[in-house]
Every structure is written in structure tokens, then in C-alpha cells.
Write a protein that holds these residues in place. Structure first.
Motif, short mmCIF file in Angstrom:
data_model
loop_
_atom_site.label_atom_id
_atom_site.label_comp_id
_atom_site.label_asym_id
_atom_site.label_seq_id
_atom_site.Cartn_x
_atom_site.Cartn_y
_atom_site.Cartn_z
N UNK A 158 11.04 -12.69 -1.78
CA UNK A 158 9.60 -12.41 -1.73
C UNK A 158 9.03 -12.56 -0.33
N UNK A 159 9.61 -13.48 0.45
CA UNK A 159 9.18 -13.61 1.84
C UNK A 159 9.49 -12.36 2.64
N UNK A 160 10.61 -11.72 2.34
CA UNK A 160 10.96 -10.48 3.04
C UNK A 160 9.93 -9.39 2.74
N UNK A 161 9.48 -9.32 1.50
CA UNK A 161 8.44 -8.35 1.14
C UNK A 161 7.15 -8.66 1.88
N UNK A 162 6.73 -9.91 1.85
CA UNK A 162 5.46 -10.27 2.47
C UNK A 162 5.50 -10.10 3.99
N UNK A 167 2.95 -5.60 9.57
CA UNK A 167 3.39 -4.49 10.42
C UNK A 167 3.24 -3.12 9.75
N UNK A 168 3.42 -3.06 8.44
CA UNK A 168 3.23 -1.78 7.76
C UNK A 168 1.76 -1.36 7.78
N UNK A 169 0.86 -2.33 7.63
CA UNK A 169 -0.57 -2.01 7.69
C UNK A 169 -0.94 -1.41 9.03
N UNK A 170 -0.33 -1.93 10.10
CA UNK A 170 -0.59 -1.38 11.43
C UNK A 170 0.08 -0.02 11.61
N UNK A 171 1.30 0.11 11.12
CA UNK A 171 2.08 1.33 11.32
C UNK A 171 1.55 2.51 10.51
N UNK A 172 1.13 2.24 9.28
CA UNK A 172 0.78 3.33 8.36
C UNK A 172 -0.72 3.63 8.32
N UNK A 173 -1.54 2.91 9.06
CA UNK A 173 -2.98 3.16 9.05
C UNK A 173 -3.26 4.64 9.29
N UNK A 174 -4.23 5.23 8.54
CA UNK A 174 -5.28 4.58 7.75
C UNK A 174 -4.89 4.20 6.33
N UNK A 175 -3.63 4.42 5.93
CA UNK A 175 -3.19 3.86 4.66
C UNK A 175 -3.28 2.35 4.76
N UNK A 234 -6.86 -4.86 4.73
CA UNK A 234 -5.50 -4.39 4.91
C UNK A 234 -4.70 -5.45 5.65
N UNK A 235 -3.38 -5.44 5.45
CA UNK A 235 -2.51 -6.42 6.09
C UNK A 235 -2.65 -7.80 5.50
N UNK A 236 -3.12 -7.89 4.26
CA UNK A 236 -3.44 -9.18 3.64
C UNK A 236 -2.50 -9.50 2.47
N UNK A 237 -2.10 -10.76 2.39
CA UNK A 237 -1.38 -11.25 1.22
C UNK A 237 -2.35 -12.16 0.45
N UNK A 238 -2.73 -11.72 -0.73
CA UNK A 238 -3.71 -12.45 -1.55
C UNK A 238 -2.98 -13.30 -2.58
N UNK A 239 -3.17 -14.60 -2.50
CA UNK A 239 -2.50 -15.51 -3.42
C UNK A 239 -3.31 -15.64 -4.70
N UNK A 240 -2.64 -15.44 -5.83
CA UNK A 240 -3.24 -15.63 -7.15
C UNK A 240 -2.31 -16.59 -7.88
N UNK A 241 -2.39 -17.86 -7.53
CA UNK A 241 -1.34 -18.80 -7.89
C UNK A 241 -1.87 -20.11 -8.45
N UNK A 242 -3.15 -20.18 -8.75
CA UNK A 242 -3.67 -21.40 -9.33
C UNK A 242 -3.63 -22.61 -8.44
N UNK A 243 -3.41 -22.37 -7.14
CA UNK A 243 -3.34 -23.49 -6.19
C UNK A 243 -1.92 -23.98 -5.95
#
Length: 249
Positions: A158-162, A167-175, A234-243
Motif C-alpha cells: 500500500x505504501x508503494x501505491x501511495x 508524482x502522478x498528480x504532477x505528471x498527469x495534470x490537469x488529471x 490533487x496529490x492527496x492521500x485521505x485517511x478514512x481510518x477511525x484514527x
């Protein structure tokens, strides 16, 4: 207040939408007006998920059997010139858990084969079909950052995905590229654990989480819809983990 037809006229593709977080995400998009396609490896499960989504939202979704681990199948799926406004990669994997001293490295490799590589293959195949300003949302897991014994292998996957998100947000913008990082969520991912043991595990997690319970798939789906709909994120990892990711003294 959220526009109840926020995604009207837009097309959302949820890869891994036959159950759990993927299904809940697809239902959220459908409820907000999107034309939704879900994919998965099991045709019967896909049809059942599509039926549940239609019953819950009043909106029909397209269900397509597709194994994201098969490069040729991905190429065939994305061959038609269908444009997508939102791509959600909810391709789950369960391999790679266990204490590091006894961790089967072949099992960890299977974890990458089951989750990391399908995410990357799918993104590459989908890029020509993403509309200008589209959103891409990965589903990772809080194991990437929460210091839970026995999850180093899962953290690696999962760390590899995150690590790709910024870098993908910067590379693929405006996606726009983001990720949602769920914690312990009551989904079929846990179906391999006997019911009594699963309940005990959930109770244990609930006792230490600041929110006092485990999560449900709809809460993660709402987070995905937020990232997809917020054009300034963009370029954000949003935690939905209950803390689960919080340091405790």
C-alpha cells in the motif's frame, strides 16, 4: 451542501466494484447522478452488486467482467473510445500479512501481483480514455503508515501505491490523482476469517480506535466521491481510518 446530482452527465469507472468499498463507491457515484460502470473478476458477484446498487439508488449500472491482472483484457476493455470522468481503482489484495521473521516472501510478491501491479496496469491502459480534468482515485490502506505489528508486508504494497500519488498528480495534470487510505472496514475482505474470530478482532480494534468502532464501506465511498468531486484537490492521500494512524502517548 452536496449537490444531489453532482456527477450528472459524467461517467465513472470503478474497477473492483463487485463488493465492499468498490461497490459502496459505485453506489455513491450512482446516487449523485453519474453513469457508472463496475468491473470485477466474478460475473455472478458483479451482477448481484449491480442489482443491489440499482435497488438502493434507483439507477442502473453497467457491470463488466474484467481481470485487471490481464494486460490483454485491459487493452480490449479500453479499446472503445469511451471517455471517463472518474476512475476509481479499488482492486483489493490480501497477501503479504504476517510477522516479518516468518513472512513468506513469495506471499508478499503475490500481494504486489494482486494489488500494486493491477493498479498500475489499469491506470496505464485507462489514460487514453480519461477526459480532460478527470479524476483518478486509488484505494490503498492505512497499513502504509500505521505502525501495526504484522503488517510490514501490507505496508510495502500500500505504501508503494501511495508513493505514486504526488508524482502522478504532477505528471498527469490537469488529471487529478488522489488516494483514499481506509483503516479496518467491515467488508468481504475479512470473509476468510471465521465469524467469531472476526467479531473478536473487530471488537479489539474498536476498543483502541479513537472513534470506538470499525468502519463501513459507505464511509469510504463518500470519501472517494469527495476527492473526485473537489476540483481543487490533487496529490492527496485521505485517511478514512477511525484514527488508526494517530500516535498515542
Amino acid at each position: 451542501m452536496t449537490d444531489l446530482r453532482q456527477f450528472q452527465g459524467q461517467r465513472a469507472l470503478v474497477m473492483g466494484g463487485s463488493s465492499g468499498i468498490g461497490e459502496a463507491t459505485a453506489a455513491r457515484f450512482a446516487a449523485l447522478g453519474a453513469a457508472v460502470t463496475i468491473t470485477g473478476r466474478r460475473e455472478t458477484a458483479l451482477k448481484e452488486a449491480a442489482d443491489r446498487i440499482q435497488a438502493a439508488t434507483g439507477t442502473a449500472v453497467d457491470a463488466v467482467r474484467l481481470d485487471a491482472a490481464e494486460t490483454a483484457a485491459l487493452a480490449a476493455f479500453f479499446a472503445p473510445e469511451t471517455g471517463y470522468d472518474h476512475l476509481v481503482l479499488a482492486l483489493s489484495g490480501s497477501n503479504g500479512a504476517g510477522p516479518i521473521a516468518t513472512l513468506d516472501l513469495d506471499d508478499l510478491a503475490a500481494g504486489f501481483e494482486g494489488k500494486f501491479w493491477p493498479h498500475l496496469r489499469t491506470l496505464q491502459a485507462a489514460l487514453p480514455r480519461l477526459n480532460p480534468g478527470a479524476s483518478v482515485t486509488f484505494i490503498s490502506a492505512v497499513s502504509a503508515r500505521a505502525a501495526m505489528p504484522g503488517t510490514a508486508g501490507l505496508a510495502a504494497v500500500n505504501g508503494a501505491i501511495e508513493a505514486m500519488v504526488a508524482p502522478l498528480a504532477a505528471e498527469l495534470a490537469p488529471i487529478r490523482v488522489n488516494a483514499v487510505s481506509p483503516g479496518v472496514v467491515d467488508t468481504p475482505w475479512w470473509s476468510g476469517v471465521p465469524e467469531a474470530q472476526r467479531k473478536a478482532l473487530f471488537d479489539q480494534y474498536a476498543s483502541v480506535l479513537p472513534v470506538g468502532r470499525v468502519g463501513n464501506p459507505a464511509e469510504v465511498g463518500e470519501a472517494v466521491a469527495f476527492l473526485a468531486g473537489n476540483g481543487y484537490t490533487t496529490g492527496t492521500v485521505l485517511e478514512v481510518a477511525g484514527g488508526a494512524q494517530l500516535a498515542k502517548g
